[in-house]
Design a protein around this motif. Structure first.
Motif, short mmCIF file in Angstrom:
data_model
loop_
_atom_site.label_atom_id
_atom_site.label_comp_id
_atom_site.label_asym_id
_atom_site.label_seq_id
_atom_site.Cartn_x
_atom_site.Cartn_y
_atom_site.Cartn_z
N ARG A 69 -3.30 3.39 -6.99
CA ARG A 69 -3.26 3.05 -5.57
C ARG A 69 -4.56 3.44 -4.86
O ARG A 69 -5.05 2.71 -3.99
CB ARG A 69 -2.10 3.78 -4.89
CG ARG A 69 -0.75 3.13 -4.99
CD ARG A 69 -0.69 1.84 -4.21
NE ARG A 69 0.67 1.44 -3.88
CZ ARG A 69 1.00 0.20 -3.61
NH1 ARG A 69 0.11 -0.76 -3.67
NH2 ARG A 69 2.24 -0.10 -3.28
N ASP A 70 -5.11 4.57 -5.25
CA ASP A 70 -6.25 5.12 -4.50
C ASP A 70 -7.60 4.94 -5.19
O ASP A 70 -8.64 5.02 -4.52
CB ASP A 70 -6.02 6.62 -4.26
CG ASP A 70 -5.04 6.86 -3.12
OD1 ASP A 70 -4.13 6.04 -2.93
OD2 ASP A 70 -5.17 7.89 -2.42
N GLY A 81 0.78 -1.24 0.00
CA GLY A 81 0.00 0.00 0.00
C GLY A 81 0.81 1.27 0.00
O GLY A 81 0.24 2.37 0.12
N THR A 107 -13.13 4.70 -4.75
CA THR A 107 -11.87 4.51 -4.04
C THR A 107 -11.43 3.05 -4.14
O THR A 107 -12.26 2.14 -4.31
CB THR A 107 -12.01 4.89 -2.56
OG1 THR A 107 -12.95 4.01 -1.94
CG2 THR A 107 -12.46 6.33 -2.40
N ARG A 108 -10.14 2.83 -4.06
CA ARG A 108 -9.60 1.47 -4.14
C ARG A 108 -10.16 0.61 -3.01
O ARG A 108 -10.49 -0.57 -3.23
CB ARG A 108 -8.07 1.54 -4.07
CG ARG A 108 -7.34 0.21 -4.06
CD ARG A 108 -7.51 -0.58 -5.34
NE ARG A 108 -7.17 0.17 -6.53
CZ ARG A 108 -7.33 -0.30 -7.76
NH1 ARG A 108 -7.85 -1.50 -7.96
NH2 ARG A 108 -7.00 0.44 -8.80
N LYS A 109 -10.28 1.16 -1.82
CA LYS A 109 -10.81 0.40 -0.68
C LYS A 109 -12.24 -0.06 -0.95
O LYS A 109 -12.61 -1.20 -0.67
CB LYS A 109 -10.75 1.25 0.58
CG LYS A 109 -9.34 1.48 1.11
CD LYS A 109 -9.36 2.32 2.38
CE LYS A 109 -7.95 2.53 2.91
NZ LYS A 109 -7.95 3.36 4.15
N LYS A 110 -13.04 0.84 -1.50
CA LYS A 110 -14.44 0.48 -1.78
C LYS A 110 -14.51 -0.58 -2.87
O LYS A 110 -15.32 -1.52 -2.79
CB LYS A 110 -15.21 1.73 -2.21
CG LYS A 110 -16.68 1.48 -2.47
CD LYS A 110 -17.43 2.77 -2.81
CE LYS A 110 -18.90 2.50 -3.07
NZ LYS A 110 -19.63 3.76 -3.39
N ILE A 133 -12.25 -2.88 -3.57
CA ILE A 133 -11.82 -4.17 -3.01
C ILE A 133 -12.92 -4.79 -2.14
O ILE A 133 -13.17 -6.00 -2.19
CB ILE A 133 -10.52 -3.99 -2.20
CG1 ILE A 133 -9.37 -3.64 -3.14
CG2 ILE A 133 -10.19 -5.25 -1.41
CD1 ILE A 133 -8.09 -3.28 -2.43
N SER A 134 -13.59 -3.94 -1.36
CA SER A 134 -14.66 -4.46 -0.50
C SER A 134 -15.83 -4.98 -1.34
O SER A 134 -16.47 -5.96 -0.97
CB SER A 134 -15.13 -3.37 0.46
OG SER A 134 -15.74 -2.30 -0.24
#
Length: 528
Positions: A483-484, A357, A518-521, A523-524
């Motif tokens: 990344r983001d 990350g 977003t990358r986090k969203k 992936i989730s």
């Protein structure tokens, strides 16, 4: 009883004035019609002279535009012609233009017989109103002086560090906050965003002056500059497509049609170059130019008070740093959006090299990201920011291809990176596929290609001086965004290959509309 006229002096003057205006109006209308008829006749006569002199299929297709029955873009038509040519070279007689995708010919033009293939006066005239005497529009001593000055500065480690810092600040303070404000399903045009971003970085690095923050460029009054710059490059490029140069030259002389629009656009560019950049830089610096790290300060030290010359240098750097950068980033993210596995591979490599990350924090780290570099080079193979480049032969010559193509003095000779990236003989049967792996060996080490096979950065004596810093910026932006964020092409973007708008650099007609999360969203969502 005789009739006495009752005309006053006022009536006489008014009547004479009305007659004078009416007479001149008629003369102006007649002159306007005669000039337009002259332009039309000259255009028709030149086409007929060339067309009836040459009855080949290529010229017929060009004159009648029948090529568009099978190809949506003229660059794809050229690529097809060159692919099927035994020498990978064609001659469009109506344009007096030899076009080649043969690496041997490219090396001959750019290195072996370099002095016989300058930009030439025809090219300089076409782009003169926009580029003036900037490095991309001159030959001889003027070109050598500007290239030497730029080379001395760009080779310095301090300048590379300065450029890295300028890009980092623009990403952290402008690009990322702007994109985070658009993650709620809004459609954004990445091409427009990259243009604004690149203008910020090139102005800070090259001129030491921050022209405008990204957000103000996109929605504020400063958008007039970007619009004018895009229009000026588009109209300048369209001059080169004219079969008869007399047409645009007469329109320029009369100040009508597209030439009037070009003149108005250049005025806006001149105001920004003179007022926003040169004068502001002088005001800020005083006499301490030698202490500054930007390129403009170095040129100002040598050129002194020639603001017109400095203006031409500024516009050339803007064209190189803004338009080609934006074009490369736009094409890269188009291909990434269509190839999610490449996106995954880039992020996997970044985790291995930089840490889980983690982002780029030092200039030297960028060189370790070999898969990312391969993806960038592969993107530019398929969509080079400059699709073709032309020279004009000073003397009669013969190219070293298998047909020994003859070149007459004054002929335009064009090498075509876009077509070269689609040659099976150069890249194999999978040449139309996006495969970064073709640039890596078994140990995942990046393997450069012959620059005359891959002349995206030009080659030989005119090789791009800013190549390494351009690659740094492209890779830094690409990894920071990946990344983001995760990008998805909007429904409004055509499912087939993109169309290009006329211009000096490759520009998608209609931009690159995307949505992002977003990358986090992302992936989730995949985990559910």
């Amino acid at each position: 009883m005789e009739f006495e006229p009752s005309l006053s002096w006022y009536d006489l003057i008014h009547g004479f004035f009305f007659f004078f205006l009416s007479y001149n109006f008629i003369i102006i209308v007649i002159l306007f019609l005669l000039i337009n008829i002259t332009i039309l006749l000259a255009y028709i006569l030149l086409i007929k002279r060339r067309y009836f002199h040459c009855k080949c299929d290529i010229c017929y297709s060009y004159v009648t535009s029948s090529w568009s029955n099978n190809f949506s873009k003229i660059c794809d038509w050229y690529a097809n012609l060159l692919q099927n040519s035994p020498s990978k070279t064609i001659h469009i007689h109506v344009l007096d233009n030899i076009i080649t995708a043969n690496p041997s010919n490219v090396e001959y033009m750019l290195k072996t017989n370099f002095n016989n293939y300058p930009k030439g006066k025809p090219f300089s005239t076409i782009l003169g109103d926009l580029l003036g005497h900037g490095i991309f529009n001159v030959d001889g001593d003027a070109w050598r002086f500007q290239r030497k000055m730029a080379s001395l500065e760009l080779d310095r480690c301090s300048v590379r560090s300065y450029s890295f810092q300028a890009v980092k600040e623009e990403i952290d303070n402008q690009l990322m906050p702007y994109l985070y404000s658009k993650v709620e399903g809004q459609v954004v045009d990445l091409q427009e965003i990259f243009r604004a971003f690149s203008l910020g970085t090139i102005s800070k690095f090259s001129f030491g002056v921050k022209i405008e923050p990204l957000l103000q460029q996109l929605v504020g009054p400063f958008k007039d500059f970007s619009t004018s710059f895009d229009l000026a490059t588009k109209l300048s490029a369209e001059r080169a497509l004219e079969v008869c140069s007399i047409a645009w030259k007469l329109k320029r002389f009369l100040g009508i049609g597209k030439e009037k629009k070009l003149k108005d656009a250049v005025k806006v560019i001149d105001i920004v170059a003179m007022e926003e950049v040169i004068k502001q830089r002088r005001k800020k610096l005083g006499t301490s130019l030698s202490q500054e790290k930007d390129l403009l300060s170095r040129f100002m030290e040598s050129v002194k008070d020639n603001d017109c010359y400095l203006r031409d240098i500024i516009v050339s750097f803007l064209l190189a740093g803004r338009d080609t950068m934006a074009s490369t980033l736009t094409s890269f993210f188009l291909l990434i959006a269509k190839h999610p596995q490449v996106e995954t591979n880039i992020l996997t490599e970044a985790d291995r090299v930089l840490g889980q990350g983690q982002g780029i924090v030092m200039y030297d780290q960028i060189g370790e990201l070999t898969y990312l570099q391969a993806a960038v080079f592969e993107s530019m193979r398929l969509y080079p920011p400059v699709q073709f480049d032309s020279k004009f032969a000073l003397n009669n010559d013969v190219l070293p291809d298998m047909m020994n193509t003859k070149v007459m003095k004054g002929t335009r000779v064009t090498y075509h990176p876009y077509a070269m990236g689609r040659m099976e003989v150069l890249w194999g049967k999978d040449c139309l596929e996006f495969k970064p792996e073709r640039w890596l060996d078994e140990d995942r080490v990046f393997i450069p290609q012959n620059p005359y096979k891959y002349p995206v950065f030009q080659a030989g004596n005119r090789v791009c001086l800013g190549k390494e810093m351009a690659l740094m910026e492209i890779k830094y932006v690409a990894l920071s965004l990946l990344r983001d964020f995760h990008f998805v092409l909007a429904n409004s973007f055509p499912s087939h290959v993109p169309r290009f708008a006329p211009g000096l650099t490759a520009t998608f007609d209609g931009g690159l509309p995307v949505t992002l999360c977003t990358r986090k969203k992302y992936i989730s969502c995949l985990a559910k």
